[in-house]
Design a protein around this motif. Structure first.
Motif, PDB file in Angstrom:
ATOM      1  N   THR A   1      -2.420   6.237   1.244  1.00 36.65           N
ATOM      2  CA  THR A   1      -2.037   6.761  -0.067  1.00 36.65           C
ATOM      3  C   THR A   1      -2.532   5.886  -1.216  1.00 36.65           C
ATOM      4  N   LYS A   2      -2.881   4.637  -0.922  1.00 41.85           N
ATOM      5  CA  LYS A   2      -3.432   3.768  -1.961  1.00 41.85           C
ATOM      6  C   LYS A   2      -4.329   2.733  -1.294  1.00 41.85           C
ATOM      7  N   VAL A   3      -5.498   2.525  -1.857  1.00 39.84           N
ATOM      8  CA  VAL A   3      -6.422   1.507  -1.351  1.00 39.84           C
ATOM      9  C   VAL A   3      -6.216   0.254  -2.189  1.00 39.84           C
ATOM     10  N   LEU A   4      -5.761  -0.804  -1.537  1.00 35.92           N
ATOM     11  CA  LEU A   4      -5.510  -2.068  -2.227  1.00 35.92           C
ATOM     12  C   LEU A   4      -6.750  -2.951  -2.262  1.00 35.92           C
ATOM     13  N   ARG A   5      -7.584  -2.824  -1.245  1.00 26.59           N
ATOM     14  CA  ARG A   5      -8.842  -3.576  -1.181  1.00 26.59           C
ATOM     15  C   ARG A   5      -9.818  -2.761  -0.346  1.00 26.59           C
TER      16      ARG A   5
ATOM     17  N   HIS B   1      -7.671  -2.649   3.063  1.00 31.12           N
ATOM     18  CA  HIS B   1      -6.227  -2.861   2.966  1.00 31.12           C
ATOM     19  C   HIS B   1      -5.647  -1.654   2.238  1.00 31.12           C
ATOM     20  N   VAL B   2      -4.664  -1.023   2.867  1.00 32.23           N
ATOM     21  CA  VAL B   2      -4.144   0.221   2.320  1.00 32.23           C
ATOM     22  C   VAL B   2      -2.624   0.267   2.389  1.00 32.23           C
ATOM     23  N   GLU B   3      -2.056   1.148   1.552  1.00 34.70           N
ATOM     24  CA  GLU B   3      -0.672   1.566   1.691  1.00 34.70           C
ATOM     25  C   GLU B   3      -0.714   2.897   2.413  1.00 34.70           C
ATOM     26  N   VAL B   4       0.211   3.091   3.360  1.00 33.64           N
ATOM     27  CA  VAL B   4       0.232   4.342   4.109  1.00 33.64           C
ATOM     28  C   VAL B   4       1.560   5.054   3.919  1.00 33.64           C
ATOM     29  N   THR B   5       1.497   6.365   4.027  1.00 31.87           N
ATOM     30  CA  THR B   5       2.679   7.212   4.021  1.00 31.87           C
ATOM     31  C   THR B   5       2.631   8.014   5.303  1.00 31.87           C
ATOM     32  N   GLY B   6       3.768   8.063   5.977  1.00 34.33           N
ATOM     33  CA  GLY B   6       3.783   8.805   7.223  1.00 34.33           C
ATOM     34  C   GLY B   6       5.171   8.872   7.806  1.00 34.33           C
TER      35      GLY B   6
ATOM     36  N   GLU C   1      -6.134  -1.798   7.410  1.00 36.70           N
ATOM     37  CA  GLU C   1      -4.954  -2.637   7.628  1.00 36.70           C
ATOM     38  C   GLU C   1      -3.875  -2.113   6.704  1.00 36.70           C
ATOM     39  N   ALA C   2      -2.776  -1.653   7.298  1.00 34.66           N
ATOM     40  CA  ALA C   2      -1.672  -1.127   6.499  1.00 34.66           C
ATOM     41  C   ALA C   2      -0.811  -2.297   6.039  1.00 34.66           C
ATOM     42  N   LEU C   3      -0.725  -2.480   4.727  1.00 33.77           N
ATOM     43  CA  LEU C   3       0.085  -3.559   4.182  1.00 33.77           C
ATOM     44  C   LEU C   3       1.477  -3.065   3.799  1.00 33.77           C
ATOM     45  N   THR C   4       1.584  -1.776   3.514  1.00 30.88           N
ATOM     46  CA  THR C   4       2.861  -1.176   3.156  1.00 30.88           C
ATOM     47  C   THR C   4       2.949   0.197   3.808  1.00 30.88           C
TER      48      THR C   4
END
Length: 169
Positions: free
Chosen positions: A125-129, A143-148, A109-112
């Motif tokens: 790019t970052k695993v939040l959970r 739960h992750v932050e994604v870059t794209g 789930e991309a949160l950001t």
């Protein structure tokens, strides 16, 4: 006429034997199917029970992760974490979600979303959970932050896989 009579009785007895044998085979097949169905049902109930228990333990794992990030690791805490991870893995639970993975909307789930005009696909790019699964069953997505790549409509770019970026042969 007496000669015909034993032959008729033999035929009737043979017919009755074949009928009873067929009945017995049907009952045996039904019982075998019943046993297989009960075994399948028991395994399904076990899997559901294990999944429910593991799902209930996810907040404990989150608390352990937070403690690991913010507290100095003592030998006792390391031992508790190691034992917990070993026991949960023994039940079939697997953690997933790491930085650098290609974003998969069925697992993440991309949160950001951080736009990057040079990126060709969405990357975690970052695993939040951390996410967890039990076999093929998803217990919780990561739960992750994604870059794209930025999307033209203002929404995050469509998830693509690296193999989609290759030129057709």
């Amino acid at each position: 006429m007496e000669k015909g009579r034993p032959h008729t009785e033999d035929t009737e007895l043979q017919s009755l034997l074949e009928e009873r044998t067929a009945d017995l085979q049907r009952v045996k097949a039904e019982y075998d199917n019943y046993r297989k169905r009960v075994r399948r049902d028991r395994l399904a109930v076990r899997e559901i029970a294990v999944a429910n228990v593991l799902s209930a333990l996810l907040p404990v794992l989150d608390a352990v992760d937070r403690a690991y990030e913010h507290e100095p690791m003592t030998p006792g805490l390391k031992d508790i974490i190691g034992t917990l991870e070993t026991q949960l893995a023994g039940l079939g639970m697997q953690a997933f979600g790491q930085e650098g993975e290609v974003f998969d909307p069925t697992r993440h789930e991309a949160l950001t979303h951080h736009p990057d005009t040079t990126a060709r696909h969405l990357t975690c790019t970052k695993v939040l959970r951390t996410g967890y699964r039990l076999g093929d069953r998803m217990l919780r997505p990561a739960h992750v932050e994604v870059t794209g790549p930025p999307a033209s409509d203002g929404q995050p770019g469509e998830p693509t896989r690296p193999e989609d970026d290759q030129e057709p042969a």
